[in-house]
Design an enzyme around this catalytic site. Structure first.
Site, PDB file in Angstrom:
ATOM      1  N   ASN A  85      56.901  12.570 -10.546  1.00 35.94           N
ATOM      2  CA  ASN A  85      56.285  12.383 -11.867  1.00 35.94           C
ATOM      3  C   ASN A  85      55.962  13.770 -12.406  1.00 35.94           C
ATOM      4  O   ASN A  85      55.002  14.392 -11.966  1.00 35.94           O
ATOM      5  CB  ASN A  85      55.011  11.533 -11.712  1.00 35.94           C
ATOM      6  CG  ASN A  85      54.228  11.429 -13.014  1.00 35.94           C
ATOM      7  OD1 ASN A  85      54.728  11.784 -14.083  1.00 35.94           O
ATOM      8  ND2 ASN A  85      52.997  10.948 -12.922  1.00 35.94           N
ATOM      9  N   TRP A  86      56.791  14.209 -13.337  1.00 33.74           N
ATOM     10  CA  TRP A  86      56.611  15.575 -13.855  1.00 33.74           C
ATOM     11  C   TRP A  86      55.448  15.666 -14.843  1.00 33.74           C
ATOM     12  O   TRP A  86      55.092  16.748 -15.283  1.00 33.74           O
ATOM     13  CB  TRP A  86      57.902  16.063 -14.520  1.00 33.74           C
ATOM     14  CG  TRP A  86      59.045  16.284 -13.576  1.00 33.74           C
ATOM     15  CD1 TRP A  86      59.061  16.046 -12.230  1.00 33.74           C
ATOM     16  CD2 TRP A  86      60.357  16.784 -13.897  1.00 33.74           C
ATOM     17  NE1 TRP A  86      60.285  16.377 -11.695  1.00 33.74           N
ATOM     18  CE2 TRP A  86      61.102  16.833 -12.694  1.00 33.74           C
ATOM     19  CE3 TRP A  86      60.971  17.197 -15.074  1.00 33.74           C
ATOM     20  CZ2 TRP A  86      62.429  17.272 -12.644  1.00 33.74           C
ATOM     21  CZ3 TRP A  86      62.294  17.636 -15.032  1.00 33.74           C
ATOM     22  CH2 TRP A  86      63.010  17.668 -13.834  1.00 33.74           C
ATOM     23  N   LYS A  87      54.921  14.525 -15.257  1.00 31.12           N
ATOM     24  CA  LYS A  87      53.826  14.482 -16.252  1.00 31.12           C
ATOM     25  C   LYS A  87      54.233  15.284 -17.491  1.00 31.12           C
ATOM     26  O   LYS A  87      55.409  15.328 -17.825  1.00 31.12           O
ATOM     27  CB  LYS A  87      52.522  14.984 -15.627  1.00 31.12           C
ATOM     28  CG  LYS A  87      52.222  14.302 -14.287  1.00 31.12           C
ATOM     29  CD  LYS A  87      50.818  14.486 -13.836  1.00 31.12           C
ATOM     30  CE  LYS A  87      50.658  13.909 -12.448  1.00 31.12           C
ATOM     31  NZ  LYS A  87      49.277  13.790 -12.040  1.00 31.12           N
ATOM     32  N   HIS A 105      50.076   4.276 -14.983  1.00 28.40           N
ATOM     33  CA  HIS A 105      49.543   5.449 -14.287  1.00 28.40           C
ATOM     34  C   HIS A 105      48.068   5.615 -14.669  1.00 28.40           C
ATOM     35  O   HIS A 105      47.687   5.374 -15.817  1.00 28.40           O
ATOM     36  CB  HIS A 105      50.350   6.702 -14.669  1.00 28.40           C
ATOM     37  CG  HIS A 105      50.043   7.873 -13.794  1.00 28.40           C
ATOM     38  ND1 HIS A 105      48.895   8.618 -13.951  1.00 28.40           N
ATOM     39  CD2 HIS A 105      50.697   8.400 -12.736  1.00 28.40           C
ATOM     40  CE1 HIS A 105      48.883   9.563 -13.010  1.00 28.40           C
ATOM     41  NE2 HIS A 105      49.958   9.444 -12.266  1.00 28.40           N
ATOM     42  N   GLU A 154      46.362   8.112 -15.367  1.00 29.11           N
ATOM     43  CA  GLU A 154      46.109   9.014 -16.503  1.00 29.11           C
ATOM     44  C   GLU A 154      46.295   8.272 -17.819  1.00 29.11           C
ATOM     45  O   GLU A 154      45.594   8.539 -18.796  1.00 29.11           O
ATOM     46  CB  GLU A 154      47.020  10.251 -16.401  1.00 29.11           C
ATOM     47  CG  GLU A 154      46.533  11.177 -15.295  1.00 29.11           C
ATOM     48  CD  GLU A 154      47.608  12.057 -14.685  1.00 29.11           C
ATOM     49  OE1 GLU A 154      48.700  12.192 -15.252  1.00 29.11           O
ATOM     50  OE2 GLU A 154      47.334  12.609 -13.607  1.00 29.11           O
ATOM     51  N   GLU A 202      48.061   4.599  -5.924  1.00 31.24           N
ATOM     52  CA  GLU A 202      47.612   5.956  -6.202  1.00 31.24           C
ATOM     53  C   GLU A 202      46.095   5.975  -6.396  1.00 31.24           C
ATOM     54  O   GLU A 202      45.607   5.728  -7.517  1.00 31.24           O
ATOM     55  CB  GLU A 202      48.278   6.477  -7.477  1.00 31.24           C
ATOM     56  CG  GLU A 202      49.778   6.540  -7.412  1.00 31.24           C
ATOM     57  CD  GLU A 202      50.327   7.606  -8.350  1.00 31.24           C
ATOM     58  OE1 GLU A 202      51.038   8.485  -7.862  1.00 31.24           O
ATOM     59  OE2 GLU A 202      50.006   7.571  -9.543  1.00 31.24           O
ATOM     60  N   GLY A 222      46.105  14.808  -7.922  1.00 29.80           N
ATOM     61  CA  GLY A 222      45.951  16.176  -8.408  1.00 29.80           C
ATOM     62  C   GLY A 222      44.719  16.885  -7.877  1.00 29.80           C
ATOM     63  O   GLY A 222      44.326  17.933  -8.379  1.00 29.80           O
ATOM     64  N   SER A 278      48.361  13.599  -4.188  1.00 32.05           N
ATOM     65  CA  SER A 278      48.373  14.840  -3.401  1.00 32.05           C
ATOM     66  C   SER A 278      49.265  14.735  -2.166  1.00 32.05           C
ATOM     67  O   SER A 278      48.961  15.344  -1.136  1.00 32.05           O
ATOM     68  CB  SER A 278      46.947  15.266  -3.026  1.00 32.05           C
ATOM     69  OG  SER A 278      46.194  15.525  -4.196  1.00 32.05           O
ATOM     70  N   GLY A 297      53.322  14.013  -7.876  1.00 36.80           N
ATOM     71  CA  GLY A 297      53.036  14.784  -9.085  1.00 36.80           C
ATOM     72  C   GLY A 297      53.306  16.255  -8.849  1.00 36.80           C
ATOM     73  O   GLY A 297      54.443  16.727  -8.925  1.00 36.80           O
ATOM     74  N   GLY A 298      52.258  17.000  -8.510  1.00 38.22           N
ATOM     75  CA  GLY A 298      52.347  18.450  -8.376  1.00 38.22           C
ATOM     76  C   GLY A 298      53.520  18.936  -7.537  1.00 38.22           C
ATOM     77  O   GLY A 298      54.248  19.855  -7.944  1.00 38.22           O
TER      78      GLY A 298
HETATM   79  C1  PEP Z   1      50.695  11.345  -9.748  1.00 40.33           C
HETATM   80  O1  PEP Z   1      50.148  11.744 -10.752  1.00 40.33           O
HETATM   81  O2  PEP Z   1      51.431  10.345  -9.794  1.00 40.33           O
HETATM   82  C2  PEP Z   1      50.467  12.079  -8.507  1.00 40.33           C
HETATM   83  C3  PEP Z   1      50.662  11.473  -7.382  1.00 40.33           C
HETATM   84  O3  PEP Z   1      50.038  13.378  -8.635  1.00 40.33           O
HETATM   85  P1  PEP Z   1      49.760  14.432  -7.445  1.00 40.33           P
HETATM   86  O4  PEP Z   1      50.885  14.299  -6.470  1.00 40.33           O
HETATM   87  O5  PEP Z   1      49.747  15.769  -8.130  1.00 40.33           O
HETATM   88  O6  PEP Z   1      48.452  14.075  -6.848  1.00 40.33           O
END
Ligand code: PEP
Length: 256
Positions: free
Chosen positions: A10-12, A100, A102, A172, A178, A218, A239-240
């Site tokens: 997920n590049w956001k 998601h 967010e 999640e 994050g 994470s 994500g990251g």
């Molecule tokens: C996400 O936003 O879907 C996610 C899992 O982010 P991160 O890996 O950065 O925690």
């Protein structure tokens, strides 16, 4: 039943078209022949990057799918700023993230919205990645399982079992996204197993056994192996660590 693992990035709201193409090329340069049969790989860039990223993977013949991060449920019309399922389908999106945290937190997306989006996607031939997960307050209250299962029930309401099987659920925990604070494998397994139990109640044990439940929050190269070793964790939503080709590819390799 052995489920094919899935690793989705997920590049956001990251990467201009130029940056996205470079990242896609770097993923493609590190592609491993085993991906095709052994793992479903997908990246979910911002809308404007979808077509260029898809073009890179097609040109390089790399089995990496593209997915969107959101969608609107109406097929067309006066919905300024929105993107429809047919628009994503024409680009060749195989996947779309819905619900998601967010989007739930910053854009007020409700369980009902998530359900409408999931249904529109399934009707339009795109597989939803349905995100669920509790806040720290819910976890501290001790009601995580009830909360997450209620999200699953709402997201899949009115969906037939044969359609539901195409969806993936991503667990999640909001407190892990994050933050660098990952759920322990035991915590993640407990909730992913409960999600599968909920899917079983709705769609039958056979469908629930076939459906994939991912962990996100994470996840990185250092903690992936133990999370992926849990029986009800079938991959990751990243994500990251999906913003660098080397860490994303390493996470895909961890599924093999
Ligand atoms: C996400 O936003 O879907 C996610 C899992 O982010 P991160 O890996 O950065 O925690």
């Amino acid at each position: 039943m052995a489920r094919k693992p899935m690793m989705a990035g997920n590049w956001k709201m990251n990467n201009t078209i130029g940056e996205a193409v470079v990242l896609a090329q770097n993923i493609s340069n590190n592609y491993d022949d085993r991906w095709e049969d052994q793992v479903d790989v997908a990246v979910c860039p911002p809308y404007v990057d979808l077509k260029p990223v898809k073009t890179v993977f097609e040109f390089d013949r790399v089995p990496c799918a593209v997915g969107a991060q959101n969608v609107f449920w109406e097929p067309s019309g006066a919905y300024t700023g929105e993107i429809s399922v047919p628009m994503l389908a024409e680009i060749g999106c195989a996947w779309c993230i819905v619900g998601h945290s967010e989007r739930r937190i910053y854009f007020g997306e409700t369980n009902e919205d998530v359900n409408k989006k999931a249904r529109a996607l399934l009707d339009g031939g795109i597989n939803p990645i349905v995100c669920v997960g509790e806040s720290l307050a819910v976890r501290d209250e001790g009601t995580t399982i009830e909360f997450v299962c209620a999200q699953v029930r709402a997201a899949f309401a009115g969906i037939a079992p044969e359609q539901a099987r195409r969806a993936v659920v991503a667990y999640e925990p909001i407190w892990a996204i994050g933050t660098g604070r990952t759920a322990t494998p035991e915590q993640a397994q407990e909730v992913c197993s409960a999600i599968r139990g909920q899917l079983g109640e709705m769609f039958g044990a056979e469908a629930a056994e076939a459906m994939r439940v991912l962990y996100g929050g994470s996840m990185n190269v250092g903690n992936a192996a133990l999370l992926l070793a849990e029986p009800d964790i079938d991959g990751g939503l990243i994500g990251g660590a999906s913003l660098q080709a080397d860490s994303f590819v390493a996470l895909v390799q961890a599924c093999l």
